[in-house]
Scaffold this active site. Structure first.
Site, PDB file in Angstrom:
ATOM      1  N   PRO A  87      10.284  -0.536  -6.196  1.00 10.58           N
ATOM      2  CA  PRO A  87      11.749  -0.636  -6.143  1.00 10.58           C
ATOM      3  C   PRO A  87      12.446   0.709  -6.338  1.00 10.58           C
ATOM      4  O   PRO A  87      13.623   0.846  -6.045  1.00 10.58           O
ATOM      5  CB  PRO A  87      12.087  -1.582  -7.305  1.00 10.58           C
ATOM      6  CG  PRO A  87      10.806  -2.267  -7.659  1.00 10.58           C
ATOM      7  CD  PRO A  87       9.715  -1.310  -7.313  1.00 10.58           C
ATOM      8  N   GLU A 114       4.216  -4.814 -14.482  1.00 11.09           N
ATOM      9  CA  GLU A 114       5.374  -3.945 -14.743  1.00 11.09           C
ATOM     10  C   GLU A 114       5.285  -2.639 -13.968  1.00 11.09           C
ATOM     11  O   GLU A 114       6.218  -1.852 -13.977  1.00 11.09           O
ATOM     12  CB  GLU A 114       5.511  -3.664 -16.241  1.00 11.09           C
ATOM     13  CG  GLU A 114       5.519  -4.908 -17.109  1.00 11.09           C
ATOM     14  CD  GLU A 114       6.475  -5.984 -16.610  1.00 11.09           C
ATOM     15  OE1 GLU A 114       7.664  -5.669 -16.399  1.00 11.09           O
ATOM     16  OE2 GLU A 114       6.024  -7.129 -16.416  1.00 11.09           O
ATOM     17  N   ARG A 152       4.617  -2.679  15.234  1.00 11.80           N
ATOM     18  CA  ARG A 152       5.324  -3.071  16.456  1.00 11.80           C
ATOM     19  C   ARG A 152       5.971  -1.895  17.174  1.00 11.80           C
ATOM     20  O   ARG A 152       6.455  -2.038  18.298  1.00 11.80           O
ATOM     21  CB  ARG A 152       6.323  -4.210  16.198  1.00 11.80           C
ATOM     22  CG  ARG A 152       7.403  -3.937  15.225  1.00 11.80           C
ATOM     23  CD  ARG A 152       8.129  -5.214  14.851  1.00 11.80           C
ATOM     24  NE  ARG A 152       8.915  -5.735  15.962  1.00 11.80           N
ATOM     25  CZ  ARG A 152       9.976  -5.129  16.487  1.00 11.80           C
ATOM     26  NH1 ARG A 152      10.379  -3.986  16.001  1.00 11.80           N
ATOM     27  NH2 ARG A 152      10.627  -5.677  17.487  1.00 11.80           N
ATOM     28  N   ASP A 167      15.376  -3.926  20.797  1.00 14.00           N
ATOM     29  CA  ASP A 167      15.911  -4.709  19.700  1.00 14.00           C
ATOM     30  C   ASP A 167      16.928  -3.981  18.843  1.00 14.00           C
ATOM     31  O   ASP A 167      17.242  -2.820  19.038  1.00 14.00           O
ATOM     32  CB  ASP A 167      14.848  -5.364  18.830  1.00 14.00           C
ATOM     33  CG  ASP A 167      13.627  -4.548  18.639  1.00 14.00           C
ATOM     34  OD1 ASP A 167      12.635  -4.893  19.266  1.00 14.00           O
ATOM     35  OD2 ASP A 167      13.682  -3.564  17.892  1.00 14.00           O
TER      36      ASP A 167
HETATM   37  C1  4G3 Z   1       5.723  -0.738  -8.745  1.00 14.34           C
HETATM   38  C2  4G3 Z   1       8.218  -3.090  -4.323  1.00 14.34           C
HETATM   39  C3  4G3 Z   1       5.424  -1.907  -8.063  1.00 14.34           C
HETATM   40  C4  4G3 Z   1       6.661  -0.738  -9.746  1.00 14.34           C
HETATM   41  C5  4G3 Z   1       7.318  -3.534  -5.297  1.00 14.34           C
HETATM   42  C6  4G3 Z   1       6.991  -3.096  -9.370  1.00 14.34           C
HETATM   43  C7  4G3 Z   1       9.764  -4.757  -5.068  1.00 14.34           C
HETATM   44  C8  4G3 Z   1       9.459  -3.711  -4.214  1.00 14.34           C
HETATM   45  C9  4G3 Z   1       6.048  -3.103  -8.384  1.00 14.34           C
HETATM   46  C10 4G3 Z   1       7.299  -1.925 -10.062  1.00 14.34           C
HETATM   47  C11 4G3 Z   1       7.691  -4.564  -6.142  1.00 14.34           C
HETATM   48  C12 4G3 Z   1      10.445  -3.258  -3.190  1.00 14.34           C
HETATM   49  C13 4G3 Z   1       5.730  -4.358  -7.630  1.00 14.34           C
HETATM   50  N1  4G3 Z   1       8.902  -5.162  -5.995  1.00 14.34           N
HETATM   51  N2  4G3 Z   1      11.737  -3.518  -3.412  1.00 14.34           N
HETATM   52  N3  4G3 Z   1       6.914  -5.031  -7.163  1.00 14.34           N
HETATM   53  O1  4G3 Z   1      10.047  -2.663  -2.203  1.00 14.34           O
HETATM   54  O2  4G3 Z   1       8.262  -1.913 -11.007  1.00 14.34           O
END
Ligand code: 4G3
Length: 226
Positions: A87, A114, A152, A167
């Site tokens: 994230p 986490e 793709r 697209d």
């Molecule tokens: C690393 C990506 C991985 C740190 C992974 C959580 C959402 C996304 C994870 C962390 C994820 C995204 C695994 N959740 N928005 N979870 O791309 O805090």
């Protein structure tokens, strides 16, 4: 294009990639999806891949050793990039997808719980990519989104029918509305212009529909298009 996916749950990746267009692309040899499980690189008899965080707090953290050893076992091609799905990453969009499609090999790091011990980032220095501002239980779905979107764009994955340059986003606009048989359904008719065989008129109609839709549904994209 080779995708090497580091994951504690390889079946999640293999399952998605064994259907529809992903399956066809693999069988055609256009893409190859491999999985590498850090659990196979643990050194203790319990195959432990995570532990409690130093400093306290909820949840578990992925240990550095199994992850780094798994990473270092992957054969690297000349033109490769390593991506961590998180994230905290750069938001994935059509431009980034096109950029990624230029590599020969993409190594994808999926985390769980986490997240990763920070030293995994310190050592591997991956590019961090996010599929949006929300948190999932694991990085596998984001990795699959990236694999699908990049695949793709590669010559030979889509037929001419599903062509990628027609697209959404390739022209910065949302797609125009589509219709198929029958010509009338529950009193709703297919726009006459699509039935008249005038390809210039059809193209104009579709572009105008794309512009109207983008203005209404995605004013942010419309502002960039202008
Ligand atoms: C690393 C990506 C991985 C740190 C992974 C959580 C959402 C996304 C994870 C962390 C994820 C995204 C695994 N959740 N928005 N979870 O791309 O805090």
């Amino acid at each position: 294009m080779i995708f090497d996916v580091m994951t504690l749950f390889p079946e999640m990746i293999e399952s998605y990639c064994s259907f529809s267009i992903m399956k066809r692309a693999s069988e055609a040899g256009v893409i190859k999806v491999n999985t590498i499980n850090p659990r196979d690189f643990t050194l203790d008899k319990h195959k432990k891949v995570d532990d409690t965080p130093y400093g306290g707090g909820a949840g578990m953290v992925l240990m550095a050793q199994p992850y780094v050893d798994a990473y270092e076992s992957i054969e690297r091609s000349e033109n490769s990039i390593t991506v961590m799905l998180s994230p905290q990453g750069e938001p994935l969009n059509d431009n980034l997808v096109n950029e990624l499609a230029g590599y020969e090999q993409i190594i994808l790091m999926c985390g769980h719980y986490e997240g990763f011990d920070e030293r995994i980032r310190d050592i591997i220095k991956p590019k961090e990519i996010s599929i949006g501002d929300f948190v999932l239980t694991g990085g596998e779905l984001p990795a699959l989104c990236l694999i699908d979107a990049v695949s793709r764009k590669i010559e030979g994955t889509l037929g001419k029918i599903e062509s990628a340059d027609e697209d959404s986003f390739s022209n910065g606009l949302l797609e125009y509305p589509h219709y198929t048989k029958p010509r009338e359904y529950r009193g709703l008719k297919v726009p006459e212009v699509l039935l008249n065989g005038n390809h210039k008129e059809i193209a104009e109609f579709r572009l105008q529909q794309s512009i109207e839709r983008t203005k209404k549904k995605r004013p942010d994209l419309y502002a960039k298009y202008l």
